[in-house]
Design a protein around this motif. Structure first.
Motif, PDB file in Angstrom:
ATOM      1  N   THR A 107       8.020  -6.985 -10.390  1.00 28.01           N
ATOM      2  CA  THR A 107       7.634  -8.261  -9.766  1.00 28.01           C
ATOM      3  C   THR A 107       6.125  -8.504  -9.854  1.00 28.01           C
ATOM      4  N   LYS A 108       5.759  -9.759  -9.659  1.00 25.91           N
ATOM      5  CA  LYS A 108       4.357 -10.175  -9.575  1.00 25.91           C
ATOM      6  C   LYS A 108       3.561  -9.842 -10.839  1.00 25.91           C
ATOM      7  N   LEU A 109       4.215  -9.883 -11.984  1.00 22.30           N
ATOM      8  CA  LEU A 109       3.511  -9.609 -13.242  1.00 22.30           C
ATOM      9  C   LEU A 109       2.409 -10.655 -13.456  1.00 22.30           C
ATOM     10  N   ASP A 110       2.648 -11.871 -12.991  1.00 24.62           N
ATOM     11  CA  ASP A 110       1.669 -12.955 -13.165  1.00 24.62           C
ATOM     12  C   ASP A 110       0.358 -12.701 -12.422  1.00 24.62           C
ATOM     13  N   VAL A 111       0.401 -11.836 -11.411  1.00 20.01           N
ATOM     14  CA  VAL A 111      -0.816 -11.561 -10.631  1.00 20.01           C
ATOM     15  C   VAL A 111      -1.878 -10.892 -11.515  1.00 20.01           C
ATOM     16  N   LEU A 112      -1.423 -10.246 -12.614  1.00 25.43           N
ATOM     17  CA  LEU A 112      -2.351  -9.551 -13.511  1.00 25.43           C
ATOM     18  C   LEU A 112      -2.914 -10.470 -14.597  1.00 25.43           C
ATOM     19  N   ASN A 113      -2.525 -11.758 -14.569  1.00 23.78           N
ATOM     20  CA  ASN A 113      -2.895 -12.710 -15.638  1.00 23.78           C
ATOM     21  C   ASN A 113      -4.353 -12.670 -16.081  1.00 23.78           C
ATOM     22  N   GLN A 114      -5.273 -12.529 -15.110  1.00 20.94           N
ATOM     23  CA  GLN A 114      -6.700 -12.684 -15.458  1.00 20.94           C
ATOM     24  C   GLN A 114      -7.346 -11.400 -15.980  1.00 20.94           C
ATOM     25  N   LEU A 115      -6.632 -10.285 -15.894  1.00 19.98           N
ATOM     26  CA  LEU A 115      -7.291  -9.003 -16.174  1.00 19.98           C
ATOM     27  C   LEU A 115      -7.414  -8.724 -17.676  1.00 19.98           C
ATOM     28  N   ALA A 116      -8.594  -8.283 -18.099  1.00 16.88           N
ATOM     29  CA  ALA A 116      -8.817  -7.956 -19.509  1.00 16.88           C
ATOM     30  C   ALA A 116      -8.163  -6.610 -19.838  1.00 16.88           C
ATOM     31  N   ALA A 117      -8.148  -5.715 -18.866  1.00 19.20           N
ATOM     32  CA  ALA A 117      -7.536  -4.392 -19.071  1.00 19.20           C
ATOM     33  C   ALA A 117      -6.773  -4.014 -17.799  1.00 19.20           C
ATOM     34  N   CYS A 174      -3.721 -14.830 -19.907  1.00 20.49           N
ATOM     35  CA  CYS A 174      -3.210 -16.206 -19.957  1.00 20.49           C
ATOM     36  C   CYS A 174      -2.149 -16.347 -18.870  1.00 20.49           C
ATOM     37  N   ASP A 175      -1.754 -17.580 -18.621  1.00 17.49           N
ATOM     38  CA  ASP A 175      -0.803 -17.848 -17.544  1.00 17.49           C
ATOM     39  C   ASP A 175       0.634 -17.594 -18.025  1.00 17.49           C
ATOM     40  N   ILE A 176       1.322 -16.651 -17.391  1.00 20.45           N
ATOM     41  CA  ILE A 176       2.711 -16.371 -17.797  1.00 20.45           C
ATOM     42  C   ILE A 176       3.706 -16.887 -16.751  1.00 20.45           C
ATOM     43  N   SER A 177       3.214 -17.662 -15.789  1.00 15.36           N
ATOM     44  CA  SER A 177       4.069 -18.018 -14.651  1.00 15.36           C
ATOM     45  C   SER A 177       5.178 -19.026 -14.993  1.00 15.36           C
ATOM     46  N   LYS A 178       5.150 -19.553 -16.215  1.00 23.95           N
ATOM     47  CA  LYS A 178       6.219 -20.496 -16.581  1.00 23.95           C
ATOM     48  C   LYS A 178       7.158 -19.906 -17.630  1.00 23.95           C
ATOM     49  N   VAL A 179       6.912 -18.653 -17.995  1.00 22.14           N
ATOM     50  CA  VAL A 179       7.738 -18.026 -19.035  1.00 22.14           C
ATOM     51  C   VAL A 179       9.114 -17.671 -18.453  1.00 22.14           C
ATOM     52  N   THR A 180      10.175 -17.957 -19.198  1.00 22.73           N
ATOM     53  CA  THR A 180      11.524 -17.658 -18.689  1.00 22.73           C
ATOM     54  C   THR A 180      12.286 -16.673 -19.582  1.00 22.73           C
ATOM     55  N   ARG A 181      11.670 -16.296 -20.735  1.00 25.66           N
ATOM     56  CA  ARG A 181      12.333 -15.329 -21.624  1.00 25.66           C
ATOM     57  C   ARG A 181      11.337 -14.245 -22.020  1.00 25.66           C
ATOM     58  N   VAL A 182      11.804 -13.013 -22.107  1.00 25.90           N
ATOM     59  CA  VAL A 182      10.909 -11.911 -22.471  1.00 25.90           C
ATOM     60  C   VAL A 182      10.221 -12.211 -23.802  1.00 25.90           C
ATOM     61  N   ALA A 183      10.986 -12.761 -24.733  1.00 21.52           N
ATOM     62  CA  ALA A 183      10.448 -13.020 -26.073  1.00 21.52           C
ATOM     63  C   ALA A 183       9.251 -13.974 -26.020  1.00 21.52           C
ATOM     64  N   ASP A 184       9.173 -14.789 -24.982  1.00 17.74           N
ATOM     65  CA  ASP A 184       8.065 -15.746 -24.895  1.00 17.74           C
ATOM     66  C   ASP A 184       6.845 -15.181 -24.164  1.00 17.74           C
TER      67      ASP A 184
END
Ligand code: IMP
Length: 430
Positions: free
Chosen positions: A331-341, A380-390
């Motif tokens: 869960t909360k993978l999007d929280v890491l969006n801004q991190l370079a590493a 980048c922002d992944i909060s709208k992604v609905t498939r792993v492939a995307d």
């Protein structure tokens, strides 16, 4: 027929509320098996946020039966507040939707008072409890002097138990903890009124669930808190007082272990903890603050800021093992969006030794330094992604790393609080 247990794999607050809400769609029955209103399960439906503390989160789905199993402890005051608040929002219009086991232990005013007073007295050695009376009520349960829901609905039995109990509780409160005593008559009146209103929910949840399973229905077991807060397997004494692990779902409902098909552990893409106790990957810097800010890491029950840190695979592997996890929900993978590493803890260094197993002793754990692997962030922002492939390749690699290091497949990824911000990879109910 499928039976699926959901447990927290860390120190609670992994986002179980949302995942239970998602899986409830496939379930006929949803049952809580431990803990009480120390839990706070946040659900976002449309634009509306609802926090459930005691009633199974499945109650937001009309037609799904929700059960409170024998392993739960119930504060009637909080229960009725919750009932009223969800009814006002249009949920729980059918009383038959909820069943509570008579063996559920009741949180009394003295449990709350003792919990708070003990913490005050402990000073810097406090546990950092939620102050909801959880420890004291489970003490009475194990001490075989507790008051159960089945007692509360019988005025004479309740009156006798209360009368027997109060001298000891008031002795403790007044003489040892320096607090005012509690008063028998007012507790009796208040709790008798609860008893009258609770009677209609009573039912043998073990029998109901076993019959459901016999009838090929789907059952979802909703855990609260997390593996590392388990009374036996957690970072004792900085734990809660119930069995938060998958085994607790069996003892807390009266369903045998061979009847369970899948166990899904919920893990954030990082780690948080509320309250005191060791936390090897804790971040006390700007990155920790970023995780708190982006992840809205404030307690759903107490509002306390949560401590934050990097994902800890040593701890997660323990969770996989102890719960027999068949899948992880990340869960909360999007929280890491801004991190370079992004860092992932792979081992601990302790007294010059490299540890790959989670130490049982908190003193050892307190002396552990995390050893990290670093992987690139996706920025980048992944909060709208609905498939792993995307997902960006870096996010897919992060998920793969979690699977490889934990030895457990990731069956779901959550990229935001809403129901539609969920990537389902494999459905444990299928
Ligand atoms: P208690 O359960 O109130 O006795 O608190 C014992 C420990 O468990 C404290 O560190 C609490 O912060 C923690 N705890 C209890 N419930 C939760 C929860 O739902 N999420 C996270 N931590 C919790």
């Amino acid at each position: 027929m499928s039976t699926v247990i959901i447990v927290g794999s860390q120190w609670g607050d992994e986002g179980k509320g949302k995942i239970v809400d998602i899986y409830t769609e496939y379930a006929d029955d949803v049952v809580r098996f431990q803990g009480g209103n120390n839990a706070g399960h946040t659900l976002v439906v449309g634009n509306e946020t609802t926090v459930m503390h005691i009633i199974p989160s499945g109650i937001l789905h009309p037609g799904k039966r929700c059960l409170i199993g024998n392993g739960v402890v119930l504060d009637p005051q909080v229960f009725f507040q919750e009932v009223e608040s969800i009814k006002a929002k249009g949920y729980f219009q059918d009383e038959a939707q909820l069943v509570i086991d008579p063996a559920v232990h009741i949180i009394m005013p003295y449990h709350r008072a003792i919990d708070i007073a003990r913490e005050k007295k402990a000073g810097c050695r406090k546990i950092g409890t939620t102050g909801r009376g959880i420890g004291p009520v489970y003490e009475d349960k194990v001490g075989r002097r507790g008051i159960r829901l089945g007692d509360l609905v019988h005025p004479q039995i309740f009156a006798a138990k209360l009368r027997e109990m109060l001298p000891e509780k008031n002795f403790l409160l007044e003489k040892f903890l320096g607090e005012p005593p509690v008063e028998e008559a007012s507790i009796y009146d208040e709790y008798m009124a609860y008893g009258e209103r609770l009677g209609k929910y009573l039912g043998n949840t073990s029998k109901i669930l076993n019959d459901s399973i016999d009838a090929n229905k789907n059952v979802l077991f909703e855990g609260a808190q997390g593996t590392l807060l388990d009374i036996d397997h957690g970072t004792y004494p900085f734990v809660t007082s119930s069995s938060t692990v998958a085994g607790g779902a069996c003892t807390g409902t009266g369903v045998g272990p061979c009847r369970i098909d899948a166990v899904v552990g919920i893990s954030k893409a990082y780690v948080t903890r509320v309250g005191e106790g060791p936390f090897p990957t804790e971040l006390k810097d700007e990155t920790g603050e970023l995780l708190r800010r982006e992840g809205h890491e404030y307690g759903a029950t107490t509002g306390r800021p949560r401590r934050t840190g990097w994902l800890d695979m040593v701890a997660l592997k323990k969770g996989v093992e102890i719960n027999g996890l068949t899948g992880l929900a990340l869960t909360k993978l999007d929280v890491l969006n801004q991190l370079a590493a992004i860092r992932i803890c792979t081992a601990y260094r302790c007294d010059g030794q490299l540890l790959t197993e989670f130490p049982q002793d908190v003193d050892v754990l307190n002396g552990c330094e995390p050893v990290f692997d670093e992987v690139p962030g996706w920025r980048c922002d992944i909060s709208k992604v609905t498939r792993v492939a995307d997902l960006p390749s870096e996010a897919r690699d992060f998920i793969k790393a979690v699977e490889e290091m934990s030895g457990c497949p990731v069956v779901l990824v959550s990229v935001g609080p809403r129901r539609d911000q969920t990537i389902q990879i494999d459905n444990p109910f299928r």
